[in-house]
Design an enzyme around this catalytic site. Structure first.
Site, PDB file in Angstrom:
ATOM      1  N   GLY A  70       6.547   4.180  10.796  1.00 34.99           N
ATOM      2  CA  GLY A  70       6.478   2.394  10.731  1.00 34.99           C
ATOM      3  C   GLY A  70       4.901   1.418  10.095  1.00 34.99           C
ATOM      4  N   TYR A  73       3.373  -1.566   2.975  1.00 36.95           N
ATOM      5  CA  TYR A  73       2.745  -0.295   1.623  1.00 36.95           C
ATOM      6  C   TYR A  73       1.210  -0.022   2.362  1.00 36.95           C
ATOM      7  CZ  TYR A  73       5.850  -1.703  -1.162  1.00 36.95           C
ATOM      8  OH  TYR A  73       7.333  -1.704  -1.921  1.00 36.95           O
ATOM      9  N   THR A  74       0.596   0.591   2.254  1.00 42.58           N
ATOM     10  CA  THR A  74      -0.529   1.483   2.002  1.00 42.58           C
ATOM     11  C   THR A  74      -0.929   2.164   0.894  1.00 42.58           C
ATOM     12  OG1 THR A  74       0.126   3.472   3.705  1.00 42.58           O
ATOM     13  CG2 THR A  74      -0.228   1.413   4.975  1.00 42.58           C
ATOM     14  N   HIS A  76      -3.575   5.217  -0.958  1.00 39.29           N
ATOM     15  CA  HIS A  76      -4.287   6.519  -0.201  1.00 39.29           C
ATOM     16  C   HIS A  76      -5.175   7.428  -1.590  1.00 39.29           C
ATOM     17  CE1 HIS A  76      -2.789   7.282   3.875  1.00 39.29           C
ATOM     18  NE2 HIS A  76      -1.401   7.604   4.093  1.00 39.29           N
ATOM     19  N   GLY A 151      -0.357   4.303  10.560  1.00 38.67           N
ATOM     20  CA  GLY A 151       1.465   3.965  10.714  1.00 38.67           C
ATOM     21  C   GLY A 151       2.026   5.601  11.152  1.00 38.67           C
ATOM     22  N   CYS A 180      -0.449  -3.612   4.007  1.00 34.68           N
ATOM     23  CA  CYS A 180       0.182  -4.072   5.197  1.00 34.68           C
ATOM     24  C   CYS A 180       0.650  -5.512   5.207  1.00 34.68           C
ATOM     25  CB  CYS A 180      -1.304  -4.196   6.079  1.00 34.68           C
ATOM     26  SG  CYS A 180      -1.299  -1.732   6.427  1.00 34.68           S
TER      27      CYS A 180
END
Length: 222
Positions: A70, A73-74, A76, A151, A180
């Site tokens: 869920g 955009y993120t 990492h 998420g 987000c």
């Protein structure tokens, strides 16, 4: 029992997803214990199921991975503690919203170990830090920065994916996306807030708060 796994170095995103999916299937089949996997990724962007293409500002900057978790955009990358949670949600009440709230509360409990007050905001998944030293927003609200993203995905009532806490990432890497989907707030990290915190410190805080917040599963639950 919950296995705690910590990976040194940077774990490729594709590798992590494959291992999470295999472990989640084994948990659902009763062949493996639950697991919390602590790791870091090389720089990359992930697109959740609600991601808008317009929120990918710089598609050529880092690899972009479509994911079925869920969210939107993120980012990492190194300096960010990712905690992938492969947990039996079916034995924890079968309430997805409650499970997400528990994950948020777990992050808040870890931040409290460093005398930080994390906040949950309606309509904004994740954990936020108020910045009273900045000018207020036009509507009078305090400025806030996001310090942790959440998420998850469930398969057969077992979770995978999870949370990420910004310890000391390169915050400029977030510029390639609208994190987000939220434009009126920024992104921060523990070190950006002036805290000389290491990844190991965060790991200790996460482990300390896990049992108190997440709790053991109910072995009688169906």
């Amino acid at each position: 029992m919950v296995e705690w796994r910590v990976s040194d170095g940077l774990v490729a995103y594709e590798t992590a997803v494959a291992e999470m999916e295999a472990r989640a299937a084994a948990i659902a089949d009763g062949r493996a214990d639950e697991c919390v996997w602590l790791l870091e990724h090389p720089p990359l962007y992930t697109a959740g199921t609600s991601a808008s293409p317009a929120d990918l500002r710089d598609p050529d900057r880092f690899p972009v991975h479509a994911t079925k978790r869920g969210g939107q955009y993120t980012y990492h990358g190194p300096g960010q503690r990712v905690a992938y949670v492969m947990l039996d949600v079916g034995a924890r009440g079968r309430d997805v919203r409650c499970f997400v709230r528990d994950l948020e509360s777990w992050v808040i409990a870890a931040l409290a170990e460093f005398n930080l007050v994390g906040h949950i905001r309606p309509g904004r998944v994740g954990v936020w830090i108020e910045r009273p030293e900045r000018p207020r927003l036009p509507d009078g609200r305090l400025a806030e920065d996001k310090i942790a993203a959440i998420g998850i995905r469930l398969r057969r009532w077992v979770s995978f994916h999870g949370i990420s806490i910004n310890v000391e990432p390169d915050l400029s890497h977030f510029d390639g996306i609208v994190p987000c989907g939220i434009t009126e707030h920024g992104v921060t990290s523990l070190v950006d807030l002036g805290l000389p915190v290491t990844m190991a410190d965060v790991d200790v805080a996460l482990r300390r708060g896990f049992d108190a917040v997440m709790g053991p599963k109910d072995p009688t639950a169906q």
